[in-house]
Motif scaffolding. Structure first.
Motif, PDB file in Angstrom:
ATOM      1  N   THR A 207       0.848  -1.187   0.000  1.00 48.77           N
ATOM      2  CA  THR A 207       0.000   0.000   0.000  1.00 48.77           C
ATOM      3  C   THR A 207       0.884   1.239   0.000  1.00 48.77           C
ATOM      4  N   ILE A 208       0.302   2.401   0.283  1.00 53.78           N
ATOM      5  CA  ILE A 208       1.041   3.661   0.297  1.00 53.78           C
ATOM      6  C   ILE A 208       1.216   4.131   1.734  1.00 53.78           C
ATOM      7  N   ASN A 209       2.228   4.974   1.942  1.00 52.50           N
ATOM      8  CA  ASN A 209       2.516   5.430   3.301  1.00 52.50           C
ATOM      9  C   ASN A 209       1.371   6.240   3.910  1.00 52.50           C
ATOM     10  N   TYR A 210       0.558   6.896   3.078  1.00 58.99           N
ATOM     11  CA  TYR A 210      -0.586   7.671   3.578  1.00 58.99           C
ATOM     12  C   TYR A 210      -1.486   6.811   4.480  1.00 58.99           C
ATOM     13  N   GLU A 211      -1.675   5.570   4.071  1.00 63.92           N
ATOM     14  CA  GLU A 211      -2.688   4.732   4.709  1.00 63.92           C
ATOM     15  C   GLU A 211      -2.299   4.309   6.125  1.00 63.92           C
ATOM     16  N   ILE A 212      -1.010   4.128   6.364  1.00 63.94           N
ATOM     17  CA  ILE A 212      -0.568   3.533   7.620  1.00 63.94           C
ATOM     18  C   ILE A 212      -0.954   4.367   8.847  1.00 63.94           C
ATOM     19  N   PRO A 213      -0.562   5.656   8.950  1.00 66.43           N
ATOM     20  CA  PRO A 213      -0.943   6.404  10.156  1.00 66.43           C
ATOM     21  C   PRO A 213      -2.440   6.644  10.258  1.00 66.43           C
ATOM     22  N   CYS A 214      -3.118   6.703   9.094  1.00 67.86           N
ATOM     23  CA  CYS A 214      -4.563   6.965   9.118  1.00 67.86           C
ATOM     24  C   CYS A 214      -5.352   5.819   9.747  1.00 67.86           C
ATOM     25  N   ILE A 215      -4.842   4.594   9.665  1.00 70.41           N
ATOM     26  CA  ILE A 215      -5.612   3.470  10.189  1.00 70.41           C
ATOM     27  C   ILE A 215      -5.216   3.071  11.608  1.00 70.41           C
ATOM     28  N   ILE A 216      -4.209   3.737  12.182  1.00 65.30           N
ATOM     29  CA  ILE A 216      -3.915   3.483  13.591  1.00 65.30           C
ATOM     30  C   ILE A 216      -5.038   4.116  14.402  1.00 65.30           C
ATOM     31  N   SER A 217      -5.797   3.299  15.097  1.00 67.76           N
ATOM     32  CA  SER A 217      -7.089   3.722  15.641  1.00 67.76           C
ATOM     33  C   SER A 217      -6.952   4.708  16.792  1.00 67.76           C
ATOM     34  N   LYS A 218      -8.072   5.327  17.108  1.00 69.72           N
ATOM     35  CA  LYS A 218      -8.094   6.361  18.135  1.00 69.72           C
ATOM     36  C   LYS A 218      -7.913   5.796  19.536  1.00 69.72           C
ATOM     37  N   ARG A 219      -7.990   4.459  19.670  1.00 67.59           N
ATOM     38  CA  ARG A 219      -7.765   3.918  21.017  1.00 67.59           C
ATOM     39  C   ARG A 219      -6.270   3.834  21.351  1.00 67.59           C
ATOM     40  N   VAL A 220      -5.426   4.162  20.384  1.00 64.11           N
ATOM     41  CA  VAL A 220      -3.989   4.297  20.647  1.00 64.11           C
ATOM     42  C   VAL A 220      -3.721   5.755  21.017  1.00 64.11           C
ATOM     43  N   PRO A 221      -3.299   6.041  22.241  1.00 64.54           N
ATOM     44  CA  PRO A 221      -3.075   7.439  22.639  1.00 64.54           C
ATOM     45  C   PRO A 221      -1.954   8.078  21.828  1.00 64.54           C
ATOM     46  N   ARG A 222      -2.114   9.373  21.568  1.00 63.06           N
ATOM     47  CA  ARG A 222      -1.089  10.156  20.879  1.00 63.06           C
ATOM     48  C   ARG A 222      -0.351  11.013  21.892  1.00 63.06           C
ATOM     49  N   LEU A 223       0.972  10.889  21.891  1.00 63.51           N
ATOM     50  CA  LEU A 223       1.827  11.678  22.776  1.00 63.51           C
ATOM     51  C   LEU A 223       2.553  12.715  21.912  1.00 63.51           C
ATOM     52  N   TYR A 224       2.427  13.992  22.287  1.00 67.75           N
ATOM     53  CA  TYR A 224       2.944  15.074  21.461  1.00 67.75           C
ATOM     54  C   TYR A 224       4.223  15.654  22.052  1.00 67.75           C
ATOM     55  N   PHE A 225       5.242  15.723  21.193  1.00 71.68           N
ATOM     56  CA  PHE A 225       6.545  16.225  21.589  1.00 71.68           C
ATOM     57  C   PHE A 225       6.877  17.490  20.807  1.00 71.68           C
ATOM     58  N   LYS A 226       7.538  18.395  21.467  1.00 70.34           N
ATOM     59  CA  LYS A 226       8.063  19.602  20.815  1.00 70.34           C
ATOM     60  C   LYS A 226       9.438  19.875  21.409  1.00 70.34           C
ATOM     61  N   ASP A 227      10.415  20.014  20.539  1.00 73.68           N
ATOM     62  CA  ASP A 227      11.804  20.233  20.969  1.00 73.68           C
ATOM     63  C   ASP A 227      12.258  19.167  21.962  1.00 73.68           C
ATOM     64  N   GLY A 228      11.812  17.939  21.739  1.00 76.67           N
ATOM     65  CA  GLY A 228      12.231  16.830  22.587  1.00 76.67           C
ATOM     66  C   GLY A 228      11.466  16.672  23.873  1.00 76.67           C
ATOM     67  N   ASN A 229      10.538  17.569  24.161  1.00 75.72           N
ATOM     68  CA  ASN A 229       9.769  17.514  25.411  1.00 75.72           C
ATOM     69  C   ASN A 229       8.347  17.041  25.153  1.00 75.72           C
ATOM     70  N   LEU A 230       7.838  16.205  26.023  1.00 75.53           N
ATOM     71  CA  LEU A 230       6.442  15.798  25.964  1.00 75.53           C
ATOM     72  C   LEU A 230       5.585  16.959  26.432  1.00 75.53           C
ATOM     73  N   ILE A 231       4.693  17.450  25.549  1.00 72.13           N
ATOM     74  CA  ILE A 231       3.906  18.637  25.907  1.00 72.13           C
ATOM     75  C   ILE A 231       2.425  18.345  26.094  1.00 72.13           C
ATOM     76  N   SER A 232       1.926  17.247  25.510  1.00 70.59           N
ATOM     77  CA  SER A 232       0.514  16.916  25.692  1.00 70.59           C
ATOM     78  C   SER A 232       0.263  15.468  25.317  1.00 70.59           C
ATOM     79  N   VAL A 233      -0.870  14.961  25.794  1.00 71.73           N
ATOM     80  CA  VAL A 233      -1.317  13.605  25.487  1.00 71.73           C
ATOM     81  C   VAL A 233      -2.778  13.677  25.082  1.00 71.73           C
ATOM     82  N   LYS A 234      -3.113  12.966  24.013  1.00 71.59           N
ATOM     83  CA  LYS A 234      -4.501  12.899  23.560  1.00 71.59           C
ATOM     84  C   LYS A 234      -4.943  11.434  23.611  1.00 71.59           C
ATOM     85  N   ASN A 235      -5.845  11.149  24.513  1.00 70.90           N
ATOM     86  CA  ASN A 235      -6.403   9.797  24.644  1.00 70.90           C
ATOM     87  C   ASN A 235      -7.898   9.907  24.435  1.00 70.90           C
ATOM     88  N   GLN A 236      -8.385   9.339  23.346  1.00 73.72           N
ATOM     89  CA  GLN A 236      -9.809   9.526  22.972  1.00 73.72           C
ATOM     90  C   GLN A 236     -10.718   8.406  23.469  1.00 73.72           C
TER      91      GLN A 236
END
Length: 401
Positions: free
Chosen positions: A371-400
């Motif tokens: 398949t194409i690379n577009y598809e891979i991150p799009c299908i990782i479901s929302k039950r997987v929490p997203r951890l957001y980093f900026k300049d190497g620091n964890l700044i937020s977490v999104k758990n839906q």
């Protein structure tokens, strides 16, 4: 949390809690840098950048990605559906937004109320939507031209004159833009791209003959924006490459700057055990140990978007820098890998990303699944929490969940 995640107590209290050992890491600094690099390509042109954040920012998270893109120089946002645009507005974002897909005429009033631009590609839609609008709050419109994608859009340049007459004949509409979309701008053979570009030029010529001026003209997706900047008109739509991914492997060597991938997928070993020869693994007993083997169980499965094909097409993970194979079928919530030696439970396992100087790229995972690379991150479901980093620091977490 891993020691590398530096976060203050106040920040931690503002983050969504999550209770599983599988997560996505999103590097917002990479998003910002990719946009900034594109801005540098267009530094001598009066060209705006639309950051495309549809599909929840290609699985990265629409709101944090949009904010980082704006920090990098984007001045417009693109989404696929009205609900996605409203999510940005509800998050307090006032940046101009265009819905790239169709909305229902009856929802035109909602779009106008929230200052959301919409895509229009038929006279009938305009007539119908007009019934839901009034001059005190006009609807912003971008006309979509189908120059060879065969998807949404008008196909006859002459038809645009009739549409513009309807738009200009009513105070309920404001014509802000016109655009098209390329089907093959990410291929080495650019002959079809050339045909589409010439067809789009015919639409523009038709407007010029009628002395019609439209503020924003855009045709370039990531591939075209990176390869053909002189043909971008005055706005480009930066989608897949904003996330650090090449539109296709074929043109990667043609890109004007290195892209920084923003997405990593990780988990931890839930259990490690030694099995003797002849033991079956997972549903269907499709894998049987040939000798004593160390088996690690991972808390991720196809309900997380890590589909069964990963285990049937030679899929691997990284553990302490070693590339190790899946064994047995991937289950809904778990899967197994064969380890080279005993590992501690809780050891980090990388499914996409870097580990001890090694990498499993999004492109390699896409090739595995044909398949194409577009598809891979799009299908990782929302039950997987997203951890957001900026300049190497964890700044937020999104758990839906």
């Amino acid at each position: 949390m891993n020691d590398k995640w530096r976060v203050t107590k106040m920040q931690a209290e503002q983050m969504d809690p999550y209770y599983r050992d599988t997560w996505v890491e999103v590097n917002l600094s990479a998003i910002e840098q990719n946009v900034r690099s594109l801005s540098h390509v267009y530094k001598d042109q009066n060209t705006a950048i639309m950051a495309v954040v549809k599909a929840d920012g290609y699985g990265h998270g629409a709101v944090p990605v949009a904010k980082s893109a704006i920090d990098g120089g984007a001045t417009f946002l693109g989404v696929a559906i009205l609900d996605e645009a409203l999510e940005l507005r509800e998050a307090g974002m006032t940046t101009p937004v265009l819905v790239l897909g169709r909305i229902r005429p009856m929802d035109a009033r909602i779009a106008a109320k929230h200052h959301i631009a919409v895509t229009v590609f038929s006279k009938e839609w305009l007539v119908s939507a007009k019934e839901y609008l009034d001059s005190s709050n006009p609807l912003t419109i971008h006309v979509k031209c189908d120059t060879g994608m065969g998807r949404l859009g008008i196909t006859d340049p002459k038809e645009i004159k009739e549409m513009v007459q309807i738009i200009h004949g009513s105070d309920a509409f404001y014509l802000e833009g016109m655009f098209t979309h390329f089907a093959t701008a990410d291929e080495l053979d650019i002959s079809y791209y050339q045909e589409q570009f010439q067809q789009f030029q015919q639409f523009i010529n038709q407007l010029e003959e009628e002395n019609i001026s439209i503020p924003l003209i855009h045709c370039a997706n990531s591939a075209a924006a990176l390869r053909f900047p002189k043909r971008a008109f005055n706005m480009v739509r930066f989608g897949i490459s904003m996330y650090g991914l090449s539109p296709s492997p074929e043109i990667k060597h043609q890109l004007p700057f290195p892209l920084e991938p923003a997405f990593q997928l990780k988990t931890r070993l839930a259990q490690v055990k030694k099995l003797e020869a002849g033991k079956a693994i997972s549903y269907g007993a499709t894998y049987v140990t040939e000798r004593e083997e160390w088996i690690g169980t991972l808390p991720i499965g196809y309900a997380d978007g890590w589909i069964r094909a990963h285990s049937t097409n030679g899929g691997t993970v990284l553990v302490d820098g070693e590339e190790l194979p899946f064994v047995g079928r991937i289950c809904m919530d778990q899967c197994m890998v064969r380890l080279n030696s005993s590992k501690e439970e809780g050891t980090i396992v990388t499914l996409i990303g870097h580990d001890h100087g090694q990498e499993l790229s999004m492109d390699s995972v896409a090739r595995r699944l044909d398949t194409i690379n577009y598809e891979i991150p799009c299908i990782i479901s929302k039950r997987v929490p997203r951890l957001y980093f900026k300049d190497g620091n964890l700044i937020s977490v999104k758990n839906q969940i």
